[in-house]
Motif scaffolding. Structure first.
Motif, PDB file in Angstrom:
ATOM      1  N   SER A  96      41.024  52.170  50.611  1.00  0.00           N
ATOM      2  CA  SER A  96      40.381  53.083  51.558  1.00  0.00           C
ATOM      3  C   SER A  96      39.553  52.348  52.609  1.00  0.00           C
ATOM      4  O   SER A  96      38.993  52.980  53.509  1.00  0.00           O
ATOM      5  CB  SER A  96      39.498  54.086  50.806  1.00  0.00           C
ATOM      6  N   HIS A  97      39.472  51.024  52.506  1.00  0.00           N
ATOM      7  CA  HIS A  97      38.717  50.218  53.464  1.00  0.00           C
ATOM      8  C   HIS A  97      39.689  49.371  54.291  1.00  0.00           C
ATOM      9  O   HIS A  97      40.562  48.701  53.734  1.00  0.00           O
ATOM     10  CB  HIS A  97      37.720  49.307  52.750  1.00  0.00           C
ATOM     11  N   ALA A  98      39.518  49.387  55.595  1.00  0.00           N
ATOM     12  CA  ALA A  98      40.422  48.648  56.479  1.00  0.00           C
ATOM     13  C   ALA A  98      40.243  47.134  56.338  1.00  0.00           C
ATOM     14  O   ALA A  98      41.205  46.377  56.463  1.00  0.00           O
ATOM     15  CB  ALA A  98      40.199  49.079  57.931  1.00  0.00           C
ATOM     16  N   ILE A  99      39.024  46.680  56.090  1.00  0.00           N
ATOM     17  CA  ILE A  99      38.739  45.261  55.875  1.00  0.00           C
ATOM     18  C   ILE A  99      38.390  45.076  54.408  1.00  0.00           C
ATOM     19  O   ILE A  99      37.452  45.678  53.897  1.00  0.00           O
ATOM     20  CB  ILE A  99      37.568  44.782  56.757  1.00  0.00           C
ATOM     21  N   ARG A 100      39.139  44.205  53.725  1.00  0.00           N
ATOM     22  CA  ARG A 100      39.016  44.111  52.264  1.00  0.00           C
ATOM     23  C   ARG A 100      38.466  42.785  51.767  1.00  0.00           C
ATOM     24  O   ARG A 100      38.274  42.602  50.568  1.00  0.00           O
ATOM     25  CB  ARG A 100      40.381  44.377  51.630  1.00  0.00           C
ATOM     26  N   LYS A 101      38.241  41.847  52.663  1.00  0.00           N
ATOM     27  CA  LYS A 101      37.765  40.540  52.207  1.00  0.00           C
ATOM     28  C   LYS A 101      36.391  40.638  51.544  1.00  0.00           C
ATOM     29  O   LYS A 101      36.056  39.821  50.661  1.00  0.00           O
ATOM     30  CB  LYS A 101      37.706  39.554  53.365  1.00  0.00           C
ATOM     31  N   TRP A 102      35.589  41.638  51.952  1.00  0.00           N
ATOM     32  CA  TRP A 102      34.236  41.731  51.400  1.00  0.00           C
ATOM     33  C   TRP A 102      34.239  42.101  49.922  1.00  0.00           C
ATOM     34  O   TRP A 102      33.278  41.811  49.204  1.00  0.00           O
ATOM     35  CB  TRP A 102      33.410  42.726  52.217  1.00  0.00           C
ATOM     36  N   PHE A 103      35.313  42.723  49.441  1.00  0.00           N
ATOM     37  CA  PHE A 103      35.415  42.988  48.002  1.00  0.00           C
ATOM     38  C   PHE A 103      35.535  41.672  47.236  1.00  0.00           C
ATOM     39  O   PHE A 103      34.956  41.504  46.171  1.00  0.00           O
ATOM     40  CB  PHE A 103      36.606  43.892  47.710  1.00  0.00           C
ATOM     41  N   TRP A 104      36.319  40.740  47.807  1.00  0.00           N
ATOM     42  CA  TRP A 104      36.450  39.432  47.159  1.00  0.00           C
ATOM     43  C   TRP A 104      35.136  38.671  47.239  1.00  0.00           C
ATOM     44  O   TRP A 104      34.722  38.036  46.265  1.00  0.00           O
ATOM     45  CB  TRP A 104      37.562  38.621  47.814  1.00  0.00           C
ATOM     46  N   VAL A 105      34.486  38.717  48.378  1.00  0.00           N
ATOM     47  CA  VAL A 105      33.206  38.026  48.556  1.00  0.00           C
ATOM     48  C   VAL A 105      32.178  38.551  47.546  1.00  0.00           C
ATOM     49  O   VAL A 105      31.506  37.774  46.844  1.00  0.00           O
ATOM     50  CB  VAL A 105      32.687  38.204  49.993  1.00  0.00           C
ATOM     51  N   GLY A 106      32.061  39.872  47.456  1.00  0.00           N
ATOM     52  CA  GLY A 106      31.103  40.459  46.521  1.00  0.00           C
ATOM     53  C   GLY A 106      31.451  40.164  45.078  1.00  0.00           C
ATOM     54  O   GLY A 106      30.580  39.833  44.261  1.00  0.00           O
ATOM     55  N   GLY A 107      32.738  40.261  44.734  1.00  0.00           N
ATOM     56  CA  GLY A 107      33.156  39.976  43.365  1.00  0.00           C
ATOM     57  C   GLY A 107      32.901  38.540  42.971  1.00  0.00           C
ATOM     58  O   GLY A 107      32.481  38.250  41.842  1.00  0.00           O
ATOM     59  N   SER A 108      33.146  37.607  43.892  1.00  0.00           N
ATOM     60  CA  SER A 108      32.898  36.198  43.598  1.00  0.00           C
ATOM     61  C   SER A 108      31.410  35.942  43.408  1.00  0.00           C
ATOM     62  O   SER A 108      31.005  35.158  42.529  1.00  0.00           O
ATOM     63  CB  SER A 108      33.443  35.325  44.730  1.00  0.00           C
ATOM     64  N   ALA A 109      30.578  36.594  44.210  1.00  0.00           N
ATOM     65  CA  ALA A 109      29.128  36.435  44.064  1.00  0.00           C
ATOM     66  C   ALA A 109      28.651  36.954  42.708  1.00  0.00           C
ATOM     67  O   ALA A 109      27.791  36.336  42.060  1.00  0.00           O
ATOM     68  CB  ALA A 109      28.406  37.164  45.197  1.00  0.00           C
ATOM     69  N   VAL A 110      29.200  38.083  42.264  1.00  0.00           N
ATOM     70  CA  VAL A 110      28.828  38.624  40.954  1.00  0.00           C
ATOM     71  C   VAL A 110      29.253  37.668  39.839  1.00  0.00           C
ATOM     72  O   VAL A 110      28.496  37.424  38.883  1.00  0.00           O
ATOM     73  CB  VAL A 110      29.460  40.014  40.741  1.00  0.00           C
ATOM     74  N   GLN A 111      30.443  37.090  39.952  1.00  0.00           N
ATOM     75  CA  GLN A 111      30.893  36.137  38.939  1.00  0.00           C
ATOM     76  C   GLN A 111      29.974  34.918  38.892  1.00  0.00           C
ATOM     77  O   GLN A 111      29.645  34.415  37.809  1.00  0.00           O
ATOM     78  CB  GLN A 111      32.328  35.704  39.248  1.00  0.00           C
ATOM     79  N   GLY A 112      29.550  34.450  40.060  1.00  0.00           N
ATOM     80  CA  GLY A 112      28.624  33.323  40.081  1.00  0.00           C
ATOM     81  C   GLY A 112      27.300  33.662  39.426  1.00  0.00           C
ATOM     82  O   GLY A 112      26.731  32.857  38.662  1.00  0.00           O
ATOM     83  N   ALA A 113      26.788  34.869  39.701  1.00  0.00           N
ATOM     84  CA  ALA A 113      25.525  35.291  39.096  1.00  0.00           C
ATOM     85  C   ALA A 113      25.648  35.389  37.577  1.00  0.00           C
ATOM     86  O   ALA A 113      24.719  35.029  36.831  1.00  0.00           O
ATOM     87  CB  ALA A 113      25.086  36.628  39.681  1.00  0.00           C
ATOM     88  N   CYS A 114      26.805  35.873  37.094  1.00  0.00           N
ATOM     89  CA  CYS A 114      27.021  35.978  35.646  1.00  0.00           C
ATOM     90  C   CYS A 114      27.053  34.600  34.996  1.00  0.00           C
ATOM     91  O   CYS A 114      26.487  34.406  33.900  1.00  0.00           O
ATOM     92  CB  CYS A 114      28.325  36.720  35.365  1.00  0.00           C
ATOM     93  N   MET A 115      27.694  33.637  35.639  1.00  0.00           N
ATOM     94  CA  MET A 115      27.725  32.283  35.091  1.00  0.00           C
ATOM     95  C   MET A 115      26.323  31.682  35.043  1.00  0.00           C
ATOM     96  O   MET A 115      25.949  31.014  34.074  1.00  0.00           O
ATOM     97  CB  MET A 115      28.660  31.399  35.921  1.00  0.00           C
ATOM     98  N   ALA A 116      25.541  31.916  36.092  1.00  0.00           N
ATOM     99  CA  ALA A 116      24.161  31.429  36.083  1.00  0.00           C
ATOM    100  C   ALA A 116      23.375  32.075  34.944  1.00  0.00           C
ATOM    101  O   ALA A 116      22.574  31.409  34.262  1.00  0.00           O
ATOM    102  CB  ALA A 116      23.502  31.717  37.423  1.00  0.00           C
ATOM    103  N   GLY A 117      23.596  33.368  34.739  1.00  0.00           N
ATOM    104  CA  GLY A 117      22.931  34.055  33.632  1.00  0.00           C
ATOM    105  C   GLY A 117      23.325  33.478  32.292  1.00  0.00           C
ATOM    106  O   GLY A 117      22.479  33.331  31.388  1.00  0.00           O
TER     107      GLY A 117
END
Length: 429
Positions: A96-117
Motif C-alpha cells: 500500500s506504500h509507493a516507496i518501500r525501502k523505508w520498511f527495510w531501513v526500519g526493519g534493519s534498525a530494529v534488528q540492530g537494536a535487538c542484537m544490542a539488547g
C-alpha cells in the motif's frame, strides 16, 4: 567517469553493466548506485548473521549465562518461522506504500537494536531471566527480519537490473564469508566461553545492522504501484489463491519446501561432530570458518550461475548437499571421526545451502512481475514458515536413527528436491 559507474562496470563487466532489464525506465540511470548500495547493505547484514547466528553464537550465549538447556532448542524455530509466517499479512501493508525501502531501513534498525539488547543481556543477566530475555529479543528480531525480506525483494526488483541481481547477492555473500573467516579465527584463538567475547560478537552484529539501515536509506527508488494494498486480511486470503491458480508458482513452493532438508541437516551434522568430542568453544570457531569459507567461495560462483539459470543452481546445490550428507554418514559408519573431516563435510553442506538460498531467491524474483513479486514472496515464505514449525517434529526420529542417520535422511530429501527442481521451467528473457 562517475566512480559508482566505474566500480559497477568493474564488478559486472561491460556487457552486463549496459543492460537495464525489468526495472522502470526512470531507474536505469541509478543502476550503478543502487547495485553498490545493495551489495554493501547485504554484506553488512550477512556478516551480522554470522556474528549473531541463532544456530551457533546465540546457543553458546544461552549456555554461558546459565539459561535452561531446553531454550537452546527454541532458537532456530523462532528465528526461522517467525521471520516467514507473518509475511503474508505484512506484504499487503507494504504494497500500500509507493516507496518501500523505508520498511527495510526500519526493519534493519530494529534488528540492530535487538542484537544490542542481547549483548547487554549477556553482560547483565543470568539464568532463567537471561534466557527469556534473549528469546524475547529473538522474537522481535525475527519479526523485523520478515518485514525486511518482503521489502527488499520488491525494492530490488525496481532498482537492480534483472541480469545482475544474483551477482549483487553473490558479492555480498562473498564479503560476509571473508568476514566470517576472520571471526572464526578469533573464535579458535579465544579458547573459552568468556561472556565479554560473546557480547562483543552481538554488539558487532548490532553495529552492522544499524549501519546497513543508514546505507540502504540512500537507495534511489521510483514510486511503485499500490493496488492490492488495502485490507491486509482480505488481501492475504486472495494471495493464497495463487497456489491454486498459478502452477509454476505452486511447483516452486513445493521445490522450496523439499529444499528445507539442507537447513535441517546442518544441526545434526553439528550433533554428530559433538558426539565425537568437539564440544569446546573453539569448535564454534571452526564451524564459523567452514561457513565463512563456503560463502566466500560460493557467493560469486552461485551468483554468476543464478543470473544464467537459477533453476540449474537449485539442481546442482541439491545434489551437492545430498553428497555431503551421504558422505558424512558413510564416514561415520566406517569409523572415520576426525574434527577436520566434520568441518569439511559441514563446509560442503554450507556451500550447497548457500546455493539453495541464492538460487530460490533469484528464481522467485525473476519469475514474478512488478504486480506479483510481493505476493509471491509473502505467500511462499509464510507456507515455508509453517513447514519449518512442523519440520521440527522430525527431530523425534533421532533416538531411532541417530544423528548421522538424520543427516542421511535429510541428504535424501535434498536429492529429491534436486529431482523436483529439474521439472521447474526456465525463466525466459
Amino acid at each position: 567517469m562517475d566512480p559508482d559507474r566505474s566500480v559497477y562496470e568493474m564488478l559486472l563487466g561491460d556487457e552486463d553493466a549496459r543492460v537495464c532489464k525489468d526495472v522502470p525506465d526512470a531507474a536505469c540511470k541509478h543502476l550503478p548506485r543502487n547495485f553498490l548500495i545493495h551489495v554493501i547493505a547485504l554484506a553488512a547484514t550477512k556478516t551480522g548473521d554470522h556474528l549473531g547466528s541463532a544456530k551457533l553464537v546465540l546457543v553458546w550465549v544461552l549456555g554461558a549465562v546459565g539459561a535452561p538447556a531446553f531454550m537452546a532448542g527454541l532458537t532456530v524455530p523462532i528465528r526461522e518461522s517467525l521471520a516467514l509466517i507473518p509475511q503474508l499479512f505484512v506484504a499487503a501493508w507494504i504494497r500500500s506504500h509507493a516507496i518501500r525501502k523505508w520498511f527495510w531501513v526500519g526493519g534493519s534498525a530494529v534488528q540492530g537494536a535487538c542484537m544490542a539488547g542481547m549483548g547487554m543481556v549477556a553482560l547483565g543477566l543470568e539464568g532463567l531471566a537471561a534466557g527469556w530475555s534473549l528469546l524475547g529479543l529473538l522474537v522481535l528480531f525475527s519479526l523485523a527480519r520478515g518485514v525486511c525480506s518482503v521489502a527488499i525483494k520488491d525494492v530490488q526488483g525496481k532498482t537492480v537490473s534483472r541480469r545482475t541481481r544474483g551477482k549483487a547477492s553473490g558479492y555480498a555473500s562473498s564479503a560476509a564469508g571473508g568476514a566470517a573467516l576472520i571471526i572464526g579465527a578469533t573464535g579458535l584463538l579465544s579458547g573459552g566461553e568468556r561472556l565479554g567475547y560473546l557480547a562483543s560478537l552481538l554488539f558487532g552484529a548490532a553495529g552492522l545492522w544499524l549501519g546497513a539501515a543508514v546505507v540502504y536509506s540512500w537507495v534511489v527508488e521510483e514510486r511503485g504501484q499500490t493496488s492490492g494494498g488495502g485490507n491486509a486480511g482480505q488481501e492475504a486470503l486472495r494471495q493464497l489463491g495463487l497456489m491454486r491458480s498459478d502452477p509454476q508458482f505452486r511447483h516452486f513452493v513445493l521445490t522450496r519446501a523439499l529444499f528445507l532438508s539442507t537447513a535441517f541437516a546442518a544441526p545434526f551434522m553439528v550433533v554428530t561432530a559433538r558426539e565425537s568430542g568437539g564440544t569446546n568453544f573453539s569448535a564454534l570457531g571452526g564451524l564459523l570458518l567452514a561457513v565463512g569459507a563456503a560463502n566466500l567461495l560460493g557467493g560469486p560462483v552461485w551468483g554468476h550461475q543464478a543470473d544464467i539459470s537459477s533453476r540449474r543452481v537449485l539442481i546442482r546445490a541439491g545434489w551437492i548437499a545430498g553428497a555431503a550428507c551421504g558422505g558424512l554418514f558413510a564416514a561415520v559408519q566406517l569409523g572415520w571421526q576426525h574434527a577436520a573431516m566434520f568441518a569439511g563435510f559441514y563446509f560442503v553442506l554450507a556451500l550447497a545451502h548457500s546455493g539453495v538460498r541464492l538460487g530460490r531467491s533469484t528464481y522467485l524474483i525473476d519469475m514474478a512481475t512488478q504486480e506479483t513479486r510481493a505476493a509471491y514472496t509473502a505467500v511462499s515464505n509464510t507456507l515455508i514458515g509453517l513447514l519449518l514449525l512442523g519440520g521440527g517434529s522430525l527431530s523425534l526420529l533421532e533416538p531411532w536413527l541417530g544423528a548421522s542417520g538424520m543427516v542421511l535422511l535429510f541428504g535424501g530429501g535434498s536429492i529429491v528436491a534436486a529431482i523436483v527442481a529439474m521439472q521447474l521451467p526456465e525463466i525466459d528473457d
